[in-house]
Design an enzyme around this catalytic site. Structure first.
Site, PDB file in Angstrom:
ATOM      1  N   CYS A   1      30.454  29.855  68.090  1.00 38.23           N
ATOM      2  CA  CYS A   1      31.213  30.862  67.341  1.00 38.23           C
ATOM      3  C   CYS A   1      32.676  30.397  67.311  1.00 38.23           C
ATOM      4  CB  CYS A   1      31.051  32.247  67.955  1.00 38.23           C
ATOM      5  SG  CYS A   1      31.682  32.392  69.645  1.00 38.23           S
ATOM      6  N   ARG A   2      33.605  31.301  67.435  1.00 41.39           N
ATOM      7  CA  ARG A   2      35.020  30.917  67.447  1.00 41.39           C
ATOM      8  C   ARG A   2      35.474  30.577  68.854  1.00 41.39           C
ATOM      9  NH1 ARG A   2      39.669  33.059  68.782  1.00 41.39           N
ATOM     10  NH2 ARG A   2      38.777  35.100  69.113  1.00 41.39           N
TER      11      ARG A   2
END
Length: 141
Positions: free
Chosen positions: A104-105
């Site tokens: 993800c981030r």
């Protein structure tokens, strides 16, 4: 009398310290049912993920950020499948034993997604955290 009181206080304090450390060790030990005993997916580094991607072209690279985040830049070959869309009642388009690498981030959503996938019966899931720690190429294609 003061010495007896001081001795009792020292003993009580010592017992409190022992109890504190004992409770702390039990909380992190395997006998208390920790996450390590329950974890059914691997946490790997970005370097290990890169090695796996290079070694096996069939690895599924799952970006669990939103479509907007994905469009702003992602790892080449990644498929966008937002964490919020991973639901037990919605089957995913790959086999339960397929090798799946999740990111993800920052790593929070990928850990949640890895847990959900494991709960759904996927057996070869690895989370390598966030794209912000990915030192390799990214694309907007």
């Amino acid at each position: 009398m003061k010495q007896l009181f001081l001795l009792a206080a020292v003993i009580c304090f010592g017992m409190a310290i022992l109890k504190f450390y004992s409770a702390r060790m039990n909380r992190s030990g395997p006998s208390s049912g920790t996450q390590a005993a329950e974890k059914r997916w691997a946490a790997i580094t970005a370097e290990q993920a890169k090695e796996r991607l290079e070694a096996n072209p069939d690895v599924i690279l799952l970006d669990v950020r939103t479509q907007e985040e994905y469009d702003g830049g992602h790892i080449p070959g990644a498929v966008c499948f937002p964490n919020e869309d991973i639901q037990p009642e919605l089957p995913l388009p790959f086999e339960k034993d397929a090798e799946v690498l999740v990111y993800c981030r920052s790593g929070r959503r990928s850990a949640e997604a890895a847990e959900k996938l494991a709960d759904m019966g996927y057996t070869n899931v690895a989370d390598f955290g966030g794209i912000q720690n990915w030192p390799y190429e990214t694309t907007t294609d």
